[in-house]
Structure formats: structure tokens, C-alpha cells
Design a protein around this motif. Sequence first.
Motif, PDB file in Angstrom:
ATOM      1  N   ALA A 107      39.167  16.673  28.000  1.00  0.00           N
ATOM      2  CA  ALA A 107      38.031  16.549  28.802  1.00  0.00           C
ATOM      3  C   ALA A 107      37.373  15.401  28.749  1.00  0.00           C
ATOM      4  N   SER A 108      36.318  15.247  29.494  1.00  0.00           N
ATOM      5  CA  SER A 108      35.504  13.999  29.497  1.00  0.00           C
ATOM      6  C   SER A 108      33.999  14.379  29.111  1.00  0.00           C
ATOM      7  N   HIS A 122      35.238  20.641  33.272  1.00  0.00           N
ATOM      8  CA  HIS A 122      35.108  20.684  34.663  1.00  0.00           C
ATOM      9  C   HIS A 122      35.380  21.866  35.322  1.00  0.00           C
ATOM     10  N   ARG A 123      36.784  22.128  35.123  1.00  0.00           N
ATOM     11  CA  ARG A 123      37.585  22.916  35.782  1.00  0.00           C
ATOM     12  C   ARG A 123      36.842  24.233  35.616  1.00  0.00           C
ATOM     13  N   TYR A 166      38.664  12.430  34.492  1.00  0.00           N
ATOM     14  CA  TYR A 166      37.386  12.648  35.138  1.00  0.00           C
ATOM     15  C   TYR A 166      37.258  13.844  35.698  1.00  0.00           C
ATOM     16  N   ASP A 167      36.189  14.136  36.106  1.00  0.00           N
ATOM     17  CA  ASP A 167      35.705  15.229  36.872  1.00  0.00           C
ATOM     18  C   ASP A 167      36.549  15.505  38.103  1.00  0.00           C
ATOM     19  N   ASN A 205      34.042  25.102  34.431  1.00  0.00           N
ATOM     20  CA  ASN A 205      32.818  25.143  35.056  1.00  0.00           C
ATOM     21  C   ASN A 205      32.787  25.461  36.515  1.00  0.00           C
ATOM     22  N   GLU A 227      30.311  12.340  28.586  1.00  0.00           N
ATOM     23  CA  GLU A 227      29.208  13.046  29.447  1.00  0.00           C
ATOM     24  C   GLU A 227      28.018  13.078  28.546  1.00  0.00           C
ATOM     25  N   TRP A 255      42.685  16.368  34.782  1.00  0.00           N
ATOM     26  CA  TRP A 255      41.391  16.669  35.417  1.00  0.00           C
ATOM     27  C   TRP A 255      40.689  17.389  34.151  1.00  0.00           C
ATOM     28  N   CYS A 256      39.603  17.138  33.789  1.00  0.00           N
ATOM     29  CA  CYS A 256      38.788  17.597  32.870  1.00  0.00           C
ATOM     30  C   CYS A 256      38.672  19.067  32.799  1.00  0.00           C
ATOM     31  N   TRP A 298      26.598  23.327  32.238  1.00  0.00           N
ATOM     32  CA  TRP A 298      27.530  24.341  31.575  1.00  0.00           C
ATOM     33  C   TRP A 298      27.074  25.431  30.693  1.00  0.00           C
TER      34      TRP A 298
END
Length: 524
Positions: A461-462, A68-69, A36-37, A71, A466, A64-65, A132
Amino acid sequence: MKECSNTTGQYLFTVFEKICDENGLDWKHYLVGQSYDGASNMRGTYQGVQSLIKSFNPAATYVWCYAHRLNLVLTDAVSCSSNAKDMFGIVEVIYEFISSSKNRVAIFENYQKTLYPGKQIKRFKRVQTTRWWSHDLALRTVVSTFDALIETLTVIEEKCGSNDRKSAFHARSLRESIISDRFLLTALTYIEIFDIITPLSNILQAKDMDLLGAVDSVFKSIDTLQKIRNDSKFTGIINELKEFKNNSTLNIEDFKPLQMNRKKVVPRMYDEKSLDDAIDEPLKNFKVNTFYCAIDLTLTQMKDRFSDISTGIFKDLSLFSRRRIKEIANDTSKLPSDAFLIFSSVYEKFVDRSDLIREYIQFSKCYFDFEKNKFLPTQLHSEKKKKKIEALDENYESDTSDEHDNDLLLTNNQVEIIGSTLPTNGTSMAIVFQVLLISGLSTVFPSLHIALKISLTLPVASVTTERSFSKLSIVKNKLRSTMNEDRLDSLMIIACEPDIHINNDDIINEFSTSSPLLLNALGR
């Protein structure tokens, strides 16, 4: 696709359970990973969705994606100094000013055709924190079309005159802002950072990226950032600025040099002896407060947000890389005494540690033999044998272009497998798994086969999930606003999963049974 009126972790967990029950998914026994994020309701330690799932299934490892980290790292890096904030603010204002008028867009495109003949016409991009790498795209567009932008702003200022004083003021202000060393040095500094971070983002969003490859890519990016943190790289940026000025249509005298702001005098408290040494030189001040600040903050954020990727289960996964397999094949005593300890404790219902270690040692001894047999060399015969064959049959002709394209090559740098190239970065598990499948060794090493499948299944990653929201805006448009969830869910599956084969005859037969009129019309 499910609409949630409540976004608490407990409610989302209930929705997750319902979806799995409807689709017959035994997540309590067979779920091996979740991603997830960074929202608290998803990754929360106590009431997050991941913790609630792990309370029923401890094997559901949470990741943890990574995208997202990264970003979040970028979001902090572009706001680390006043120069960075002003520069990206100017880029955003340029987008709004030019894109708000079709006439201004046309002027900008015409100057691009004149100044950059044969090159693709570009348009300014919006700087958004939710999208992103919008900072990278927006900044590169401004820098690459700098001369065309200057000419456009000049023409807009001249045409507006007294009729539109507001637009003339904006055009003149933007022009004066971007023809300064402060703006250009800041832009070139962040382009250096984006040259390292943007490829990492693309790598992390790849469909075939495994955890080891992601970890290795992150560490390599951190090392590269550390290498550019020196005075020689800053000197190189200054040289780039000089070259940029020389290649510009403007005169060098038109660019505004770096200026030092007025020194702020901070009153000292009673008995305070330390003094803050102010940096009087503008270039040195920029190097300390902008160049080093941007790199240091990026490094700190990456080390902080990716700090847990080298612990626990990921250390056990590193043994599946070709590099480690080669070391164990040469000397089995190098295998750590606690190898696969955490991996087998997390996935104990799938693999047994003793069986996995035994199969791993046996597989490592024969792996490279199978790899050589399954990946053909570029030449099967020596030059002497080839000359003898050519002498026996001089009239033999064949087109070997297709055969050459489909050769399976094995070199020290890469492995080519029927039209696709897999990087052998020393940590990728994809090659090892393919050799295991192609050689038919999955039944010989069942525990190893399951362990590799689990390792490659764990999400990096997710981003794939997305991307489904991009399809959602196409499928559920303003003409389909009353569509119910079941129909939307079915259409989304068709749109997002094009690789699933569907038999059209079966669909027509099932559709025809819904009505006698359709049955007669279709002649069924």
C-alpha cells in the motif's frame, strides 16, 4: 514534495524522472515495484504513470494500493440500501448538531460521566468518504454512547422551548430516528461487517506487511464474510438488539418497531406474466434488502477489486512461505514444473530461474534446521539435568527475568524474536528472510537472497507516503506560507524520516562555514 500544476500521467512521469535524476536513482535498472491509488492518471493502462514507467522498465511491477481498494469497497457498501444511507446520514447530522455548540458538547460529556463512570469521554466523529474508516469510528461512537446521546437530545429539546424552535425540532427528530429498530438493526449489521474489514485495513497499513501476508489476509476476510452470511448470524443480531434494549435506560416500549412501507404496485407491460413477489414481513424485508445486501455487496466488491492478487507473480511468491518450504523439504517432486517462471521472466536481470530453483530446493531441505538453531527453545536442558545442576550448586542465585524476556521462542503458533512477535500465518516471508540473514546464508544462496529481497520490497500500500501529508500540514502552516520547495523538502525529510541518524557536529560545522560571523561565534 513537488507541486504539480498539471496532473496528467505524462507530466507526472516527467516529474518522476526529474526527481530520480536529481537524487541519482537509476530507476530504469533497479526499480522493482511501484504503488499508487486508483486514479486513472496513475494506474491507467496506456497513459498512466505506472504504464509509462513499465515501458522503460518492465520489472517495475505495479501494485494498486490495497488500502485504497478496501476504502472503495467500504464506500460502496455503506450506500447499498436506503436503510444504510439513512443511518449514516443520521450519524453525520448528529455530529454536526452536537459539535456545533460547546454547550451541547458539555451536556453530552456530563451525561457520559454520569452514565459511564470511569470510562473515557468520547466525542462524535465526522463521516467522511475521504478519511478511511471514519464510518466505523462514527458509528461505534453513537452506539457506545447511545443512552448519553438520548439524554442529551432530550435536555436540548426541553431547554430550547419557544426560543429556538429549530434546535428543538432537530433534537426531537434525531431522538425519534435513533430509538427505532430500523436504525439499530442497520447499525449492528454494519458493526459486524466493520469487525472484519477494519482489522484488515490495519493489517494492510502495517509497515512490515508483505504481499503474501496481504493476499492471505484479504482471502481470510472474504471467507469470514461468507461465513456470517446466514440466517443464524441474522438471528444473533436480533438477539443483540434485544439485549441492547434491555440494557438501555429507555423502556422497551419506547423503541419504534420495524415498519413495512406501503406496497408499490408496478404496472405490467402487455403479455408480461412474471410478478414481483413483495415481502410483506418487515423483519424479512430488512434481512433481504439490508443485511444480505450489505454483505453481498461487500463480498462482490472485494472479489472484484482484489481479483488480480492471485495471478502471475503472486503465485510464484507463495513458494517462499514456510508452509510451501516444508512441503518441498518433505518431497522435492511436489515443486511445480513452472515454478518461478513468471517471477524470473519479470526479474530476469536480477535472478536466473535455474539457479533460483536449485537454491530453493537446497534451502528448503536445511531451512528448519537453521530455524531451530537460531530460535532457542524455552528449555535448553531436561528436568533431570537441571536437578543435578541445582544439587551441585544450591547457593547459586541469579535473576533470570531479563534473560527470560529475551528468549527466542519457536512454537507452532508464533515466533518471538527479541521483544517482537512475527505471525506465522503460513504466507509471511519475513521469518524466512530473517532466518536467511541470521544464519549468514545470503552468500550461500545469492539468487534466493535477491528474490526474497525483491519480494519483500514490493509495496502493499501507499499509506506510508500518504501519512507524509499529515506532517505537511504541521511543517507548512500559515506562518510559513512563503517557504520555497527546497526548504520544505528538507524539513519534510527531517520530519518524516526520524530513523535516519544525523551527526549534529557535522551539521554545526557545515552551518558555521556559511558566514564568518557564525564561524567566530561558534569558535570554529
